[in-house]
Design a protein around this motif. Structure first.
Motif, short mmCIF file in Angstrom:
data_model
loop_
_atom_site.label_atom_id
_atom_site.label_comp_id
_atom_site.label_asym_id
_atom_site.label_seq_id
_atom_site.Cartn_x
_atom_site.Cartn_y
_atom_site.Cartn_z
N PHE A 274 23.95 14.81 90.62
CA PHE A 274 24.40 15.59 88.82
C PHE A 274 24.15 14.15 87.80
N ASN A 275 23.56 15.19 86.70
CA ASN A 275 22.80 14.24 85.51
C ASN A 275 24.07 13.50 84.52
N LEU A 276 25.06 12.61 84.34
CA LEU A 276 25.45 12.61 82.83
C LEU A 276 24.86 11.72 81.78
N ARG A 277 24.89 11.63 81.34
CA ARG A 277 24.50 10.70 80.18
C ARG A 277 25.06 10.80 78.59
N GLY A 278 25.26 9.63 78.03
CA GLY A 278 25.97 9.60 76.81
C GLY A 278 24.94 8.42 75.94
N GLY A 279 25.54 8.66 74.63
CA GLY A 279 24.32 7.33 74.18
C GLY A 279 24.67 7.79 72.38
N THR A 280 23.76 7.29 71.71
CA THR A 280 23.67 7.02 70.62
C THR A 280 21.84 6.51 69.68
N SER A 281 22.13 7.57 68.45
CA SER A 281 21.08 7.68 67.77
C SER A 281 20.63 7.31 66.89
N LEU A 282 19.90 6.45 66.26
CA LEU A 282 20.19 6.07 64.25
C LEU A 282 18.46 6.50 63.84
N VAL A 283 18.43 7.12 62.46
CA VAL A 283 17.14 7.47 61.83
C VAL A 283 16.94 6.89 61.50
N GLY A 284 15.95 6.12 60.56
CA GLY A 284 15.00 5.31 59.31
C GLY A 284 16.21 3.74 59.37
N PHE A 285 16.71 3.47 60.29
CA PHE A 285 17.06 2.16 60.62
C PHE A 285 18.48 2.68 59.46
N ASP A 286 19.19 3.69 58.86
CA ASP A 286 20.28 3.58 58.58
C ASP A 286 21.59 4.01 59.14
N PHE A 287 22.10 2.92 59.07
CA PHE A 287 23.76 2.79 60.18
C PHE A 287 24.52 3.64 59.66
N SER A 288 24.07 4.46 57.65
CA SER A 288 25.02 5.78 58.04
C SER A 288 24.81 7.27 58.88
N LYS A 289 23.69 6.27 58.81
CA LYS A 289 22.73 7.57 59.84
C LYS A 289 23.30 8.17 61.60
N ILE A 290 23.90 7.04 61.74
CA ILE A 290 24.17 6.87 63.37
C ILE A 290 24.81 8.20 63.54
N ARG A 291 24.61 8.54 65.06
CA ARG A 291 25.10 9.95 65.91
C ARG A 291 25.30 9.50 67.10
#
Length: 303
Positions: A274-291
């Motif tokens: 059983f596998n769970l994952r969680g994290g963040t991603s950042l586009v264009g090194f623009d912290f306003s676009k962090i997901r």
């Protein structure tokens, strides 16, 4: 001639044996150094693997049996330690005897540390201790890219790799030869009247490659980098010469066709299937676009 060959063979044989013994001693000493390092770090599963290699390297030496028993004791597996202790009692006395006696007393006292890591222990009496590296398949979700799939591996020693693809349904929007620009100009209508309805679709797809690294069972860290591709589609109405509508189609905005760098990081929890994952991603090194994203899936052991 045959006599000369025999003499040469007998003359060389002691040197060959000496070199072989010295090489074996060096291998054993290297294993012993690795065992001591694993003990200092409390990596008892690693100690078991190394102790097994010590026994294979030289079955007449007591270190492999002692460290196997010590590791099982620290993993809370007293019953698994006792066969190794029984074997040690049959061997000649060595400088390890005081440590062996101390461990023997602990085992007989019924003391059992029982650390949590034993839940993930794979033990086969014939093959000894083994930690299986695993492959996984996970499905991920975030608010902007609801469809994602990740495949990869998680290893108990060293790094492993993974591949992830994410996107939204809008990226699959079909568009014809008609295109638009951000100022509202429409091209490719073959002299027919047209106008934008105001509906806009923003399609995005991402491709990521990265690595995983074990922190402590059952927790792994992952990090990767890749490409974020985004497109924009406008809904356009086409009219006949008499003003009747021919219907709506989607036209691609040629000015919105972006490729940007993407980085991501997060954690994986794997419970032997059983596998769970969680994290963040950042586009264009623009912290306003962090997901933020999360995922669920399954894993299976690799032999």
């Amino acid at each position: 001639m045959k006599c000369l060959r025999r003499i040469l063979f007998l003359a060389i044989l002691p040197f060959v044996i000496t070199i072989s013994v010295n090489a074996q001693d060096l291998t054993f000493l290297d294993l012993d150094a690795q065992v001591q390092s694993a003990i200092n770090n409390g990596e008892w599963l690693r100690v078991l693997e190394l102790a097994k290699s010590q026994i294979k390297s030289d079955v007449e030496r007591e270190e492999g049996y002692y460290y196997s028993a010590l590791a099982f004791y620290n993993l809370g597996k007293n019953k698994m330690a006792k066969p190794y202790m029984n074997h040690l009692r049959k061997m000649d006395q060595t400088e390890l005897d005081p440590k062996i006696k101390e461990l023997h007393d602990r085992l007989n006292s019924g003391e059992n540390k029982g650390i949590k890591e034993t839940f993930f222990l794979n033990y086969d009496p014939k093959k000894g201790i083994r930690l299986y590296d695993r492959s996984f398949l996970s499905f991920s979700y975030d608010s902007k890219l609801p469809f994602g799939i990740a495949v990869g591996s998680i290893n108990h020693h060293g790094i492993a790799t993974y591949l992830q693809v994410r996107g939204n349904s809008e990226i699959l929007t079909k568009s014809g030869e008609i295109t638009v620009r951000s100022n509202g100009n429409i091209y490719g209508t073959q002299n027919k009247d047209s106008e934008a309805t105001g509906k806009i679709r923003k399609g995005t797809a991402e491709f990521v490659m990265g690595v995983t690294w074990k922190i402590h069972q059952p927790l792994w860290w992952y990090a990767g980098a890749g490409l974020n591709h985004s497109r924009e589609f406008w809904e356009v109405t086409i009219f006949e010469e008499n003003g009747n509508s021919l219907g709506e189609i989607w036209a691609r905005n040629t000015e919105i066709n972006l490729n940007q760098a993407l980085v991501e990081s997060g954690f994986i929890l794997d419970f032997n299937g059983f596998n769970l994952r969680g994290g963040t991603s950042l586009v264009g090194f623009d912290f306003s676009k962090i997901r933020y994203n999360m995922g669920i899936g399954f894993s299976f052991k690799r032999k």
